[in-house]
Design a protein around this motif. Structure first.
Motif, PDB file in Angstrom:
ATOM      1  N   GLU A  45       0.872  -1.170   0.000  1.00 25.64           N
ATOM      2  CA  GLU A  45       0.000   0.000   0.000  1.00 25.64           C
ATOM      3  C   GLU A  45       0.901   1.209   0.000  1.00 25.64           C
ATOM      4  O   GLU A  45       1.604   1.430   0.965  1.00 25.64           O
ATOM      5  CB  GLU A  45      -0.908  -0.027   1.237  1.00 25.64           C
ATOM      6  N   ARG A  92      -7.721   0.060  -7.059  1.00 32.14           N
ATOM      7  CA  ARG A  92      -8.403  -0.411  -5.861  1.00 32.14           C
ATOM      8  C   ARG A  92      -9.639  -1.205  -6.208  1.00 32.14           C
ATOM      9  O   ARG A  92     -10.232  -0.974  -7.248  1.00 32.14           O
ATOM     10  CB  ARG A  92      -8.827   0.816  -5.035  1.00 32.14           C
ATOM     11  N   LYS A  95      -2.822  -4.643   4.243  1.00 32.52           N
ATOM     12  CA  LYS A  95      -3.133  -3.765   3.125  1.00 32.52           C
ATOM     13  C   LYS A  95      -4.502  -3.105   3.311  1.00 32.52           C
ATOM     14  O   LYS A  95      -4.656  -1.903   3.134  1.00 32.52           O
ATOM     15  CB  LYS A  95      -3.119  -4.579   1.828  1.00 32.52           C
ATOM     16  N   LYS A  96      -5.464  -3.911   3.701  1.00 28.25           N
ATOM     17  CA  LYS A  96      -6.810  -3.366   3.895  1.00 28.25           C
ATOM     18  C   LYS A  96      -6.832  -2.319   5.008  1.00 28.25           C
ATOM     19  O   LYS A  96      -7.422  -1.253   4.865  1.00 28.25           O
ATOM     20  CB  LYS A  96      -7.779  -4.514   4.216  1.00 28.25           C
ATOM     21  N   GLN A 120      -5.419   0.803   3.771  1.00 34.68           N
ATOM     22  CA  GLN A 120      -6.374   1.471   2.879  1.00 34.68           C
ATOM     23  C   GLN A 120      -7.465   2.175   3.668  1.00 34.68           C
ATOM     24  O   GLN A 120      -7.912   3.259   3.302  1.00 34.68           O
ATOM     25  CB  GLN A 120      -7.027   0.449   1.941  1.00 34.68           C
TER      26      GLN A 120
END
Lengths: 336, 336
Positions: free
Chosen positions: A281, A336, B253-254, B257
């Motif tokens: 990310e 995304r 990663k989530k 985000q």
DNA sequence: CTGAAAGCGCTTACAG
DNA sequence: CTGAAAGCGCTTACAG
């Protein structure tokens, strides 16, 4: 274990006939065929691959020679190779060379005595002498990325130079004005060609300087070290093109550690398109090769060659594609 | 290609004698031996592995059956397996099953007819019947992670339950008070045991709830989806234990985000200790298995079994180790 | 359409 | 210490 002889006896035919129905070649009466098939069923007969190989001069085995299966690029290739091989009834033998010439030589010898039907080289150390020797031993060969000079052989590769230029154009398009390059080993075709592509694309700019290039050994560690050096040397760098994704991943990590926003202050792009580019990310922009396709195509070509299809010893060039994602400016929300 | 016959002729001895010096067994006069060796040199003779296999009932080939070589965990295992195999003169054949029972069955049949000397299973679909069949076919077997119930066989595995508890303890120690778990497929031993370990470790806490558990299919995608659901369902979660590193990577990663600081607001820990845990920023804390060692040990055991060493059909349990790194609180600076 | 036989290149008792 | 011979389990001309 039942043998072909047992089947022949049970079906009251000769082994030759059994062999014919087994391999589906030569004429054989329908009823005879059925008798044989029943016998095969009954005995749960399975032909011995080795005997078949010895008598018939085919092993249905492919050797896959690569630097290191734990490198994600090569494990993706390997997966493709095995899938296609399996489809055509071939089995794949794995050889890790660590790009070490000695290990590679050893494997070539070992595979030769195993009478593999063909070899797939994704290793950089193949020399002209090896190609010649394999030709002499009558072992079909397909090479990934790099052909030794002056010897004809089948090569599957990507447009590295073009890809490098694509990367630079993308960085320029998204506003970069001082672009560095982290390059791979110059003994490799990929490392070299991407470096040349970079140089050709940037050398006419006033800001160009050889000190904008730094080696990164195609590894994460190397990418980290290179990024650190580059940013120290030229704090005004606003774009980095890494010669492969592993180095780009390393660079990203280092930049994040240094507190340098990506892509806020530095845009970053890699090369290869391995799956890992999606786990960070921001996600990593990259010039994607069709990795699976490369492995699959190479394997198909190899099998054709094995099966006697006449192929020109040409080079198959695969297209590369820009994947603009979060690590380059203007794409922070992309992917995304 | 020179054959053993050519060598015998040139050295003026019988093929039996050549065979003896080749395999270094049986008595052979020193001078005769030298003569033979010279002939071998001269002719560049290399024994035909297939003929040897057919006559001697050994192929010096190992089958490595795993779900997917492009999964980094398995590619690390594969690397270890091939290294050890190579050391002992064995060759490794690769089989990707995608954890599909049919594919696995096909491979078992194919490898049986190839008379591989042994099989290494790192796939979850092995059934008791398969083990029995391989025993009957006299093919030594070593299983990674999971043994089918009620059949004796050699297993190499890690302390999953213990590892899960180690993970929870670490999260608790570093201040977490509401810990979720992203679990792997429950058909797998690893997925199940780690989930049980989690439950045993947390069920006595007042905050415990079954809704703190979410499946993630051992994949990055699965990990992302699970993390999203969990944070939506329980915004107060402050620690996540993922059943493998891939899911942890997805969760990381989530979270990034979603703008949730790791480890600032949520601590995250995985399981396995694959190399990729080092490429993110922060680096991922994890319960490391000695992956390379597991592959190497399994291969050594398999080769011993092949070579007739009597081994108990026991289970070899490998130790796991907490790697406290940046993704868990108090370790933000660790691992740099 | 089918069978007998030679042969693929080794290993391994068995004699000597 | 060494050789002749059978055998491993197939395939493939060659006859018929």
């Amino acid at each position: 274990m039942a043998t072909i002889r047992d089947v022949a006896k049970l079906a009251a035919v000769s082994v030759a006939t059994v062999s014919r129905v087994l391999n589906n070649n030569g004429y054989v009466n329908k009823e005879t065929k059925e008798k044989v098939q029943q016998a095969i069923q009954l005995l749960q007969y399975e032909p011995n691959t080795m005997a078949k190989g010895l008598a018939g001069k085919k092993t249905e085995t492919l050797a896959l020679v690569l630097p290191d299966i734990s490198n994600p690029f090569f494990s993706e290739v390997a997966r493709a190779v095995e899938d296609v091989a399996q489809l055509y009834g071939y089995t794949v033998v794995l050889c890790n060379t660590d790009s070490d010439t000695d290990k590679e030589q050893t494997y070539i010898q070992v595979m030769k005595r195993r009478y593999v039907d063909g070899m797939l080289f994704a290793s950089n150390t193949l020399r002209a002498a090896d190609v010649l020797m394999l030709n002499k031993a009558n072992i079909p060969l397909v090479v990934l990325d790099r052909a030794p000079a002056n010897v004809p052989c089948l090569v599957v590769r990507s447009k590295n130079n073009e890809g490098a230029k694509l990367a630079i154009r993308h960085l320029l398009d998204t506003g970069c004005r001082r672009i560095a390059h982290i390059y791979g080993p110059q003994e490799t075709a990929t490392g070299k060609e991407r470096l040349i592509g970079y140089e050709e694309a940037v050398r006419s700019f006033p800001w160009y300087s050889p000190t904008l290039m730094e080696p990164g050994q195609f590894s994460i560690q190397g990418g980290m070290a290179a990024a650190e050096k580059l940013m120290e040397r030229h704090p005004d760098i606003d774009g980095i093109f890494a010669g492969n994704d592993l180095m780009a991943l390393g660079a990203l990590k280092k930049l994040q550690q240094l507190g340098i926003p990506v892509p806020g202050r530095v845009s970053l792009i890699g090369f290869d398109g391995i799956e890992l580019t999606r786990i960070t990310e921001p996600e990593l922009s990259t010039i994607a090769q069709p990795i699976y396709e490369i492995g699959a195509t190479a394997t198909r070509l190899l099998i054709k060659k094995i099966e006697g299809v006449q192929l020109e010893n040409e080079t198959y060039e695969c297209e590369v594609e820009l994947m603009a994602r979060g690590s380059t400016r203007g794409n922070a929300e992309a992917g995304r």
